[in-house]
Design a protein around this motif. Structure first.
Motif, PDB file in Angstrom:
ATOM      1  N   VAL A   1       0.854  -1.177   0.000  1.00  0.00           N
ATOM      2  CA  VAL A   1       0.000   0.000   0.000  1.00  0.00           C
ATOM      3  C   VAL A   1       0.898   1.238   0.000  1.00  0.00           C
ATOM      4  CG1 VAL A   1      -1.729   1.308   1.287  1.00  0.00           C
ATOM      5  CG2 VAL A   1      -1.866  -1.194   1.178  1.00  0.00           C
ATOM      6  N   ILE A   2       0.626   2.140  -0.927  1.00  0.00           N
ATOM      7  CA  ILE A   2       1.361   3.399  -1.042  1.00  0.00           C
ATOM      8  C   ILE A   2       0.390   4.523  -0.706  1.00  0.00           C
ATOM      9  CG2 ILE A   2       2.733   4.882  -2.541  1.00  0.00           C
ATOM     10  CD1 ILE A   2       3.930   2.039  -2.094  1.00  0.00           C
ATOM     11  N   VAL A   3       0.726   5.326   0.302  1.00  0.00           N
ATOM     12  CA  VAL A   3      -0.114   6.443   0.715  1.00  0.00           C
ATOM     13  C   VAL A   3       0.573   7.735   0.292  1.00  0.00           C
ATOM     14  CG1 VAL A   3      -1.097   7.660   2.703  1.00  0.00           C
ATOM     15  CG2 VAL A   3      -1.060   5.156   2.664  1.00  0.00           C
ATOM     16  N   VAL A   4      -0.209   8.676  -0.243  1.00  0.00           N
ATOM     17  CA  VAL A   4       0.300   9.997  -0.604  1.00  0.00           C
ATOM     18  C   VAL A   4      -0.333  10.999   0.352  1.00  0.00           C
ATOM     19  CG1 VAL A   4       0.490  11.740  -2.416  1.00  0.00           C
ATOM     20  CG2 VAL A   4       0.536   9.303  -3.016  1.00  0.00           C
TER      21      VAL A   4
ATOM     22  N   VAL B   1       4.445   7.739   0.803  1.00  0.00           N
ATOM     23  CA  VAL B   1       4.776   6.981   2.005  1.00  0.00           C
ATOM     24  C   VAL B   1       4.419   5.505   1.816  1.00  0.00           C
ATOM     25  CG1 VAL B   1       4.489   6.850   4.506  1.00  0.00           C
ATOM     26  CG2 VAL B   1       4.189   9.056   3.338  1.00  0.00           C
ATOM     27  N   PRO B   2       5.385   4.675   1.403  1.00  0.00           N
ATOM     28  CA  PRO B   2       5.122   3.243   1.314  1.00  0.00           C
ATOM     29  C   PRO B   2       4.870   2.667   2.709  1.00  0.00           C
ATOM     30  CG  PRO B   2       7.055   3.845   0.045  1.00  0.00           C
ATOM     31  CD  PRO B   2       6.706   5.020   0.900  1.00  0.00           C
ATOM     32  N   GLN B   3       3.859   1.835   2.831  1.00  0.00           N
ATOM     33  CA  GLN B   3       3.484   1.240   4.112  1.00  0.00           C
ATOM     34  C   GLN B   3       4.213  -0.088   4.314  1.00  0.00           C
ATOM     35  OE1 GLN B   3       1.170   3.139   6.185  1.00  0.00           O
ATOM     36  NE2 GLN B   3       2.072   4.457   4.616  1.00  0.00           N
ATOM     37  N   PRO B   4       4.393  -0.512   5.570  1.00  0.00           N
ATOM     38  CA  PRO B   4       5.036  -1.805   5.819  1.00  0.00           C
ATOM     39  C   PRO B   4       4.261  -2.952   5.159  1.00  0.00           C
ATOM     40  CG  PRO B   4       4.823  -0.536   7.844  1.00  0.00           C
ATOM     41  CD  PRO B   4       4.026   0.186   6.790  1.00  0.00           C
TER      42      PRO B   4
ATOM     43  N   THR C   1       6.896   2.869  -8.253  1.00  0.00           N
ATOM     44  CA  THR C   1       7.356   1.515  -8.004  1.00  0.00           C
ATOM     45  C   THR C   1       8.165   1.581  -6.725  1.00  0.00           C
ATOM     46  OG1 THR C   1       7.475   1.002 -10.361  1.00  0.00           O
ATOM     47  CG2 THR C   1       8.674  -0.458  -8.881  1.00  0.00           C
ATOM     48  N   ALA C   2       7.713   0.918  -5.705  1.00  0.00           N
ATOM     49  CA  ALA C   2       8.382   0.939  -4.408  1.00  0.00           C
ATOM     50  C   ALA C   2       9.179  -0.339  -4.226  1.00  0.00           C
ATOM     51  CB  ALA C   2       7.350   1.105  -3.298  1.00  0.00           C
TER      52      ALA C   2
END
Length: 86
Positions: free
Chosen positions: A17-20, A51-54, A78-79
């Protein structure tokens, strides 16, 4: 020390999950990476923080990145996550 094995290198991860967030820290958008580790998120202009999540089973997260968007854009992220394999 020698060159690290490519197996140990960070890699794209499916299901991350990527949060902006905006400059105040408020969530403005989010998305989940596909099998290629890519997520496409529509964002509005301004200073944004990606903000990439764990991810369960991985040691760390991908780096947090601050960006500035000049106009309505689609953000392609791409994280790369640390797999914990050594």
């Amino acid at each position: 020390m020698g060159t690290p094995s490519p197996v140990c290198a960070p890699r794209p991860v499916e299901g991350a999950v990527i949060v902006v967030t905006d400059s105040t820290g408020a969530d403005v958008a989010s998305g989940t990476t596909g099998s290629d580790g890519l997520v496409v998120i529509d964002v509005t202009p301004g200073a944004l923080v990606v903000v990439p999540q764990p991810v369960d089973g991985l040691l760390g997260t991908a780096p947090v990145v601050t960006i500035t968007v000049a106009g309505d854009q689609t953000l392609r992220v791409t994280a790369d996550y640390d797999t914990g394999i050594r």
